[in-house]
Enzyme design. Structure first.
Site, PDB file in Angstrom:
ATOM      1  N   SER A 159      -4.646  -9.595   3.623  1.00 47.87           N
ATOM      2  CA  SER A 159      -3.384 -10.052   3.044  1.00 47.87           C
ATOM      3  C   SER A 159      -2.666 -10.916   4.067  1.00 47.87           C
ATOM      4  CB  SER A 159      -2.546  -8.842   2.610  1.00 47.87           C
ATOM      5  OG  SER A 159      -1.378  -9.252   1.925  1.00 47.87           O
ATOM      6  N   THR A 160      -1.428 -10.579   4.427  1.00 45.49           N
ATOM      7  CA  THR A 160      -0.643 -11.394   5.343  1.00 45.49           C
ATOM      8  C   THR A 160      -1.375 -11.570   6.674  1.00 45.49           C
ATOM      9  OG1 THR A 160       1.329 -10.424   4.342  1.00 45.49           O
ATOM     10  CG2 THR A 160       1.627 -11.657   6.385  1.00 45.49           C
ATOM     11  N   HIS A 185      -4.983 -11.446  -0.739  1.00 45.91           N
ATOM     12  CA  HIS A 185      -3.756 -11.565  -1.517  1.00 45.91           C
ATOM     13  C   HIS A 185      -3.203 -12.977  -1.355  1.00 45.91           C
ATOM     14  CE1 HIS A 185      -2.991  -6.970  -0.902  1.00 45.91           C
ATOM     15  NE2 HIS A 185      -3.906  -7.206  -1.837  1.00 45.91           N
ATOM     16  N   MET A 277       0.285  -6.451   4.914  1.00 51.00           N
ATOM     17  CA  MET A 277       1.302  -5.421   4.743  1.00 51.00           C
ATOM     18  C   MET A 277       0.962  -4.546   3.545  1.00 51.00           C
ATOM     19  SD  MET A 277       4.565  -7.558   3.295  1.00 51.00           S
ATOM     20  CE  MET A 277       4.656  -8.097   1.581  1.00 51.00           C
ATOM     21  N   ASP A 280      -2.706  -1.469   0.094  1.00 53.90           N
ATOM     22  CA  ASP A 280      -3.698  -1.796  -0.931  1.00 53.90           C
ATOM     23  C   ASP A 280      -5.118  -1.619  -0.398  1.00 53.90           C
ATOM     24  OD1 ASP A 280      -4.720  -2.683  -3.373  1.00 53.90           O
ATOM     25  OD2 ASP A 280      -4.803  -4.757  -2.691  1.00 53.90           O
TER      26      ASP A 280
END
Length: 348
Positions: A159-160, A185, A277, A280
């Site tokens: 993700s991030t 993501h 973050m 998930d």
């Protein structure tokens, strides 16, 4: 907790007002100012000392990328880019991430303003504490020599900070790499540009996953996002499966869906949790490990945001933390039928 100080930089009064409205109800954030172009932003940064910026890619007098490059070189600070999801806009967003932006979110079309920036407050809070990448070229890892695939499949969630982490990991992949599925993501338009970017820079083939596509050595499959999660069919000869269901853990594509789909063939799986973050994928990774998969997580020191890997490590889903500069080697060793030779690499 002291509220994070946010400066909004965008030439559109409408977008500035929308962002301010979305952030107003969150006690963890205070908007300290707005700027309509980079020159005004420079003065506001000096005067207001914000913790984090939202920055539009396309602005008058100086575009956001040029300003970001100068900012990260002269006064590094967390930046969340706002970009259109057109091909041009998404390519600019990926360039912004390579320049050091923590994350990039899609700019809304005016027919869906109410659904936009729903998670922006959470992202800005995380970004304000993110680990910034040092300016300059990212770590480059020479692909492994003499790799022989042992039949295992690789699943990666990120993700991030994932753009930088994935480019670092995949730079260590050989042409005949293990079949690899990635859920990152990211908005749908950005994912299409990201697949093209990776395919042009990496040794293996990188493509957006298609429903029913066979999982072949030498190919990396990226979740297309939009209305679909990426999963696999847990059969002797697995294939990509696109699943049109609701968001999981607030995301579509979701790492949870990808990891969960592979539990029936866990002994053939190597799963990896990269920077991001939230949580998930952590629970599904734990189920994978309990069923016999090998499971790794990026270490805190090399994560932009140590959220998803932390969650995986804390619940025992991941076996151990691994620096991103050594992740390719760790993954390939678990997927190899022989001892491999690795060239020297730089970076952690």
């Amino acid at each position: 907790m002291t509220p994070k100080r946010v400066l909004i930089v965008d030439d559109s009064p409408t977008i500035r007002a929308l962002i301010r409205t979305k952030l107003a109800a969150d006690p963890r954030i205070v908007v300290v100012g707005e700027a309509s172009d980079p020159f005004e932003a420079r003065e506001k940064i000096k005067a207001l000392s914000p913790d984090v910026l939202t920055l539009d890619v396309e602005m008058p007098r100086m575009n956001g990328l040029e300003f970001l490059e100068k900012l990260m070189r002269l006064r590094p600070m967390p930046v969340v880019m706002i970009s259109t999801e057109t091909q041009k806009g998404s390519a600019a967003a990926l360039e912004a991430l390579s320049l050091g932006a923590v994350e990039c979110v899609g700019k809304p079309s005016f027919d869906r303003l109410s659904d936009t920036f729903l998670n922006l407050a959470e992202l800005l809070v995380a970004a304000a504490s993110a680990r910034l990448r040092s300016p300059g070229p990212r770590a480059q890892i020479a692909p492994a020599e003499d790799f022989k695939w042992n039949g295992k499949f690789v699943l990666i969630g990120s993700s991030t900070g994932g753009v930088d982490a994935l480019e670092t990991l995949l730079s260590g992949y050989p042409r005949n790499c293990p079949p690899t599925l990635i859920t990152q993501h990211m908005p749908e338009g950005f994912l299409a540009s990201f697949a093209r970017r990776l395919d042009g820079r990496m040794v293996p083939t990188v493509e957006l996953a298609r429903d029913g596509a066979p999982l072949l050595p030498g190919t990396v499959y990226l979740a297309p996002g939009g209305d679909y999660h990426l999963a696999l069919t847990p059969t002797d000869q697995p294939r990509c499966k696109l699943v049109a269901t609701d968001k999981r853990n607030g995301h579509r594509p979701s790492v949870e869906v990808l990891f969960e789909s592979a539990v029936p063939i866990a002994q053939k799986i190597v799963s990896v949790m990269l920077t991001g973050m939230g949580r998930d994928g952590a629970e599904a990774m734990k189920h994978l490990r309990q069923a016999g998969a090998r499971c790794l997580a990026q270490d805190e020191a090399t994560c932009v945001v140590f959220g998803m890997p932390r969650a995986a490590l804390e619940i025992g889903a991941a076996e151990k933390p691994v620096p991103i500069g050594k992740m390719a080697q760790s993954v390939l060793q678990l997927c190899s039928g022989s001892q491999m030779q690795f060239k020297s690499s730089r970076g952690e």
